[in-house]
Scaffold this motif. Structure first.
Motif, PDB file in Angstrom:
ATOM      1  N   GLU A 148      -8.665 -83.004   3.029  1.00 47.25           N
ATOM      2  CA  GLU A 148      -9.276 -82.321   4.175  1.00 47.25           C
ATOM      3  C   GLU A 148     -10.328 -81.313   3.736  1.00 47.25           C
ATOM      4  N   ARG A 149     -10.154 -80.691   2.591  1.00 44.58           N
ATOM      5  CA  ARG A 149     -11.101 -79.688   2.089  1.00 44.58           C
ATOM      6  C   ARG A 149     -12.145 -80.296   1.147  1.00 44.58           C
ATOM      7  N   ASP A 150     -12.165 -81.617   1.031  1.00 45.73           N
ATOM      8  CA  ASP A 150     -13.088 -82.301   0.122  1.00 45.73           C
ATOM      9  C   ASP A 150     -12.945 -81.817  -1.320  1.00 45.73           C
ATOM     10  N   ASN A 151     -11.707 -81.533  -1.710  1.00 44.09           N
ATOM     11  CA  ASN A 151     -11.415 -81.118  -3.078  1.00 44.09           C
ATOM     12  C   ASN A 151     -11.183 -82.386  -3.910  1.00 44.09           C
ATOM     13  N   ALA A 152     -12.289 -83.030  -4.295  1.00 46.20           N
ATOM     14  CA  ALA A 152     -12.195 -84.298  -5.030  1.00 46.20           C
ATOM     15  C   ALA A 152     -11.521 -84.107  -6.383  1.00 46.20           C
ATOM     16  N   PHE A 153     -11.739 -82.963  -7.009  1.00 45.99           N
ATOM     17  CA  PHE A 153     -11.069 -82.666  -8.283  1.00 45.99           C
ATOM     18  C   PHE A 153      -9.557 -82.676  -8.058  1.00 45.99           C
ATOM     19  N   GLY A 154      -9.107 -82.026  -6.981  1.00 48.34           N
ATOM     20  CA  GLY A 154      -7.685 -81.973  -6.663  1.00 48.34           C
ATOM     21  C   GLY A 154      -7.101 -83.340  -6.362  1.00 48.34           C
ATOM     22  N   VAL A 155      -7.847 -84.175  -5.634  1.00 47.33           N
ATOM     23  CA  VAL A 155      -7.373 -85.526  -5.325  1.00 47.33           C
ATOM     24  C   VAL A 155      -7.234 -86.330  -6.613  1.00 47.33           C
ATOM     25  N   CYS A 156      -8.238 -86.253  -7.472  1.00 45.60           N
ATOM     26  CA  CYS A 156      -8.173 -86.959  -8.755  1.00 45.60           C
ATOM     27  C   CYS A 156      -7.002 -86.442  -9.584  1.00 45.60           C
ATOM     28  N   PHE A 157      -6.854 -85.124  -9.629  1.00 44.60           N
ATOM     29  CA  PHE A 157      -5.757 -84.532 -10.389  1.00 44.60           C
ATOM     30  C   PHE A 157      -4.409 -85.012  -9.867  1.00 44.60           C
ATOM     31  N   HIS A 158      -4.269 -85.077  -8.538  1.00 43.33           N
ATOM     32  CA  HIS A 158      -3.024 -85.570  -7.940  1.00 43.33           C
ATOM     33  C   HIS A 158      -2.679 -86.951  -8.497  1.00 43.33           C
ATOM     34  N   HIS A 159      -3.657 -87.850  -8.501  1.00 47.11           N
ATOM     35  CA  HIS A 159      -3.388 -89.211  -8.970  1.00 47.11           C
ATOM     36  C   HIS A 159      -3.140 -89.262 -10.477  1.00 47.11           C
TER      37      HIS A 159
END
Length: 195
Positions: A148-159
């Motif tokens: 939702e916040r467009d935190n692509a770094f966070g999304v990548c880190f999650h995976h």
């Protein structure tokens, strides 16, 4: 540094650090150390990286650079996790880092630190079951917040984190699935310890 020339990035950061010291600017020192800390795991021994983090956090707090100080806390925690720091010791460091990120409004750092807290709890088993305090939401909820916040770094880190955890559990198909998802966003973590 993001082109794989980490030593050159380290050299440029060292120049920025020297300039900040000459100007006696805690703010600029913190910013330079934040960039350096993002790549130092490629160029410096782990003990030096921890010392850089502590110096950068202090400079950020002293210079009013709370966003950058929070980012350095995240770098320090991620580096310690991937270097294999004892989980109870890492968990004890995460609490004040998460509190600081929350109080300073650094949602980027808070997302990453909370994901890391979940991973520590999953890996630590019963010894860390009581760690839940301070984490707002389950891992899936944190992922949704990142999206939702467009935190692509966070999304990548999650995976990447989920792939690592699945690998530890020897669940290869889940690990590959998360690694494939992370690969779609790998440019967002280029040069970081997660690369």
């Amino acid at each position: 540094a993001w082109e794989g020339r980490y030593q050159r990035g380290d050299d440029f950061c060292s120049v920025a650090i020297e300039l900040a010291n000459r100007l006696r600017s805690g703010s600029q020192l913190c910013r330079a150390l934040e960039v350096l800390h993002g790549i130092a795991h490629w160029t410096r021994p782990p003990s030096h990286v921890v010392a850089l983090a502590q110096r950068g956090i202090k400079a950020g707090l002293d210079g009013g650079e709370f966003q950058f100080a929070g980012n350095i806390m995240t770098h320090e925690a991620l580096g310690a996790f991937f270097a294999g720091m004892n989980l109870p010791k890492l968990v004890s460091r995460l609490h004040p880092f998460m509190d600081f990120a929350r109080k300073s409004g650094n949602l980027f750092a808070l997302d990453l630190l909370e994901m890391l807290a979940h991973a520590c709890r999953e890996l630590g088993g019963p010894e860390l079951d009581g760690f839940g305090g301070g984490v707002s939401g389950e891992l899936g909820e944190i992922l949704i917040r990142c999206e939702e916040r467009d935190n692509a770094f966070g999304v990548c880190f999650h995976h990447l984190l989920k792939a690592s955890l699945a690998f530890f559990r020897e669940d290869v198909s889940v690990a590959i699935s998360h690694a494939d998802e992370a690969a779609k966003r790998l440019s967002f973590v280029k040069g970081s310890v997660m690369e």
